[in-house]
Every structure is written in structure tokens, then in C-alpha cells.
Design an enzyme around this catalytic site. Structure first.
Site, PDB file in Angstrom:
ATOM      1  N   LYS A  16       0.872  -1.187   0.000  1.00 50.42           N
ATOM      2  CA  LYS A  16       0.000   0.000   0.000  1.00 50.42           C
ATOM      3  C   LYS A  16       0.895   1.219   0.000  1.00 50.42           C
ATOM      4  CE  LYS A  16      -0.240   2.215   3.147  1.00 50.42           C
ATOM      5  NZ  LYS A  16      -0.044   3.159   4.239  1.00 50.42           N
ATOM      6  N   ASP A 144      -5.042   1.546   8.945  1.00 49.53           N
ATOM      7  CA  ASP A 144      -4.887   1.309   7.505  1.00 49.53           C
ATOM      8  C   ASP A 144      -5.541   0.006   7.030  1.00 49.53           C
ATOM      9  OD1 ASP A 144      -3.477   3.620   7.367  1.00 49.53           O
ATOM     10  OD2 ASP A 144      -1.532   2.712   6.924  1.00 49.53           O
TER      11      ASP A 144
HETATM   12  O1  C5P Z   1      -3.735   2.184  13.796  1.00 54.62           O
HETATM   13  P1  C5P Z   1      -2.317   1.712  13.820  1.00 54.62           P
HETATM   14  O2  C5P Z   1      -2.074   0.667  14.861  1.00 54.62           O
HETATM   15  O3  C5P Z   1      -1.799   1.316  12.495  1.00 54.62           O
HETATM   16  O4  C5P Z   1      -1.469   2.992  14.252  1.00 54.62           O
HETATM   17  C1  C5P Z   1      -0.230   2.893  14.897  1.00 54.62           C
HETATM   18  C2  C5P Z   1       0.066   4.222  15.565  1.00 54.62           C
HETATM   19  O5  C5P Z   1       0.341   5.223  14.579  1.00 54.62           O
HETATM   20  C3  C5P Z   1      -1.045   4.802  16.411  1.00 54.62           C
HETATM   21  O6  C5P Z   1      -1.034   4.302  17.718  1.00 54.62           O
HETATM   22  C4  C5P Z   1      -0.745   6.278  16.382  1.00 54.62           C
HETATM   23  O7  C5P Z   1       0.294   6.590  17.281  1.00 54.62           O
HETATM   24  C5  C5P Z   1      -0.177   6.475  14.979  1.00 54.62           C
HETATM   25  N1  C5P Z   1      -1.195   6.922  14.023  1.00 54.62           N
HETATM   26  C6  C5P Z   1      -1.653   8.227  14.071  1.00 54.62           C
HETATM   27  N2  C5P Z   1      -2.586   8.649  13.170  1.00 54.62           N
HETATM   28  C7  C5P Z   1      -3.053   7.813  12.217  1.00 54.62           C
HETATM   29  C8  C5P Z   1      -2.591   6.481  12.142  1.00 54.62           C
HETATM   30  C9  C5P Z   1      -1.649   6.063  13.070  1.00 54.62           C
HETATM   31  O8  C5P Z   1      -1.239   9.016  14.925  1.00 54.62           O
HETATM   32  N3  C5P Z   1      -3.944   8.253  11.349  1.00 54.62           N
END
Ligand code: C5P
Length: 294
Positions: A16, A144
Site C-alpha cells: 500500500k 490502515d
Molecule cells: O492504527 P495503527 O495501529 O496502524 O497505528 C499505529 C500508531 O500510529 C497509532 O497508535 C498512532 O500513534 C499512529 N497513528 C496516528 N494517526 C493515524 C494512524 C496512526 O497518529 N492516522
């Protein structure tokens, strides 16, 4: 996805890429709001599963070792348990994950694997789950994962989960480069500072790679600066990609460290990847192409 009569159910989990990524705000819970053009590209991980009495996960492929080294429960295994819980069944399947994509690399590998696992296990377990429930489960696995479940070129808003159709993109080719470096997404978001950027969606369908590069050049990846602070080698990668013959645009994807360059066609991308490999034998370098799923 392939299926039927005792054979493994299997699904590709493509890379991606964020062709641009604007950080537009920050929510009270710390997550960042985005405006991003999401594109799926080769190469692929592959998730396969066959019926079994218990749940097991086997890893193969060039990046299996890195995943093992990361420790903890693999997101594919978590996905299997959470899907079974939602369906009210026991999680039972022998799953294999062929890991071709670099880990913690800004190409959504873990999220794409989770989305592929949802597709594979929904089919293997013959589940009939409401699409909204499946998307909610996907989002609970990672910001994502819904876009990877969607699997098509799109604009992403919200924290990545609000998906809208994007104009058709031309059949251009790419070179992907990772300098052998894992970057943790939260660290990159946390290192970002300064003002937020306005959303920058567009309506026109670019006719070719040159037109797409022109549109993207007016946009950026807001995570590039903080990622470069944490890993200055990203600057070297971007310079190397921008200097390749035929390279129309070089940019980092997601929270890095993987970067991509845009080319008119596969021949140009293959030649450029070949030339770059001769200079940087320790980098992961691969020619790639945009996938246009129907
Ligand atoms: O949702 P995911 O586990 O992939 O995200 C990992 C980390 O990345 C989150 O805990 C956050 O700190 C950061 N993040 C963010 N904003 C997003 C996606 C991820 O701050 N839109």
C-alpha cells in the site's frame, strides 16, 4: 482469491503506497487526521489457509525472519482470533504468511496481511458478516486495515478509514526502495511538528505518468520530514531515486522508510532498479507497478 475443494484459500496482500499524505489535524485521542491518495502496488505478501483443528501460523519468505524477531503476536493471528470471536466460532485454521514486503516500512504490509486474512478466513469459515461489521473489525485492527480491505485506489480521510473514490490513475511503473530500516509509525507521527496541511484532493484523471507526477509534485508527504530526522538515510534514498534516468517524482510512502519513484513504463523502472542495485547492494530495491483491481 483462490478457493475450493480442500485446496488452500489464498489472497494476495499488495504493498500500500501513499502517493501523497497530508496531516490535516489531530484528534483528542492522539490519532492524526489525514488526507491521502492510496494506491496498491506489487510486490505482494500472500496469506493462505487450510482447515485445521486449531489455529496456527507459519511464516515464509525473505522478511519472515524480521517478523519473528519483532516478537509478540502476529497481526494475522490477532485478526483470525478477532474474526472468529465476531462470528462466534472457534478460530481453527492452518494459516501461512509469505512475507515478501519489508516490515515496519511504510508500505502497509501488516495492514495488507490483516485485510488478506479477513478475506481468506471469511471464505474458509464460510462466514456471512455484515460489511459494516467487517469494516469496524478492520479499523479496530489498525487505521490502515479498512483501506487494504477496500483494496482499490482511493482517497483516505479521517484517520485513514474514510474512503472515497479517486480518479483513475494511468498505467505507470514504480521503483520501491527501503534502505533496510524499520521505522515505528507512532515515533514518526510523534516527531512531526508545525502547522497542519490542507486536504488537496483532485478530480481530473491524469493521462500519463508525467501528468500524475505534476499533480503529486504540488502535494507532499508530511511524514517525510520527521522520518528523515529519525533516519537521515531516507534523504539519500530520495536523492538516489530522483536522479535515476526516467524518474518523474521521488517520495516517501506512509511513515517510511520505503520510498518510491514514478516512471513512464515497466522497462524504464526495471532498468532504473537494476542500475540502483549496482550502487546499493544492501538496499531492498524492486521495480513495481500500480495495481488496478476491478
Ligand atoms: O492504527 P495503527 O495501529 O496502524 O497505528 C499505529 C500508531 O500510529 C497509532 O497508535 C498512532 O500513534 C499512529 N497513528 C496516528 N494517526 C493515524 C494512524 C496512526 O497518529 N492516522
Amino acid at each position: 482469491m483462490t478457493s475450493a475443494g480442500g485446496r488452500p484459500v489464498s489472497s494476495e496482500a499488495p504493498a500500500k503506497l501513499n502517493f501523497y499524505l497530508h496531516v490535516t489535524g489531530r484528534r483528542a485521542d492522539g490519532y492524526h487526521e489525514l488526507d491521502s491518495l492510496i494506491v496498491f502496488a506489487a510486490p505482494f505478501d500472500r496469506v493462505s489457509a487450510v482447515p485445521a483443528k486449531d489455529l496456527s501460523l507459519e511464516l515464509s519468505g525473505p522478511f519472515a525472519g524480521e517478523l519473528n524477531a519483532a516478537g509478540g503476536q502476529n497481526l494475522v493471528e490477532i485478526t483470525a482470533r478477532r474474526l472468529a470471536e465476531l462470528a462466534g466460532i472457534q478460530p481453527a485454521a492452518c494459516i501461512t504468511l509469505d512475507k515478501q514486503l519489508p516490515v515496519a516500512a511504510g508500505v502497509g504490509g501488516g495492514s495488507s496481511d490483516a485485510a488478506a486474512a479477513l478475506r481468506v478466513l471469511t471464505s474458509l469459515w464460510q462466514l456471512n458478516i455484515d460489511l459494516d461489521d467487517l469494516q469496524a473489525l478492520a479499523l479496530s485492527l489498525g487505521a490502515d486495515v479498512p483501506m487494504c480491505l477496500h483494496g482499490k485506489t482511493c482517497f483516505a480521510g479521517g484517520i485513514g478509514e474514510r474512503l472515497e473514490a479517486a480518479p483513475a490513475l494511468p498505467d505507470c511503473a514504480l521503483v520501491l526502495v527501503n534502505p533496510g530500516l524499520s521505522l515505528a509509525t507512532p515515533n514518526v507521527f510523534n516527531a512531526r511538528n508545525g502547522a497542519f496541511t490542507a486536504p488537496a484532493r483532485f478530480d481530473e484523471a491524469p493521462a500519463d505518468a508525467a501528468a500524475l507526477a505534476e499533480i503529486l509534485a504540488a502535494r507532499r508527504n508530511d511524514l517525510e520530514a520527521p522520518a528523515k530526522m529519525l533516519a537521515p538515510v531516507i534523504d539519500d534514498v530520495l536523492h538516489a531515486l530522483a536522479s535515476l534516468p526516467g524518474s518523474r517524482l521521488a517520495r516517501m510512502s506512509g511513515s517510511g522508510a520505503t520510498c518510491f519513484a514514478l516512471f513512464d513504463d515497466c522497462d524504464a523502472a526495471v532498468a532504473a532498479a537494476h542500475a540502483l542495485r549496482a550502487q546499493h547492494r544492501d538496499w531492498w530495491i524492486t521495480p513495481s507497478r500500480i495495481i488496478h483491481p476491478v
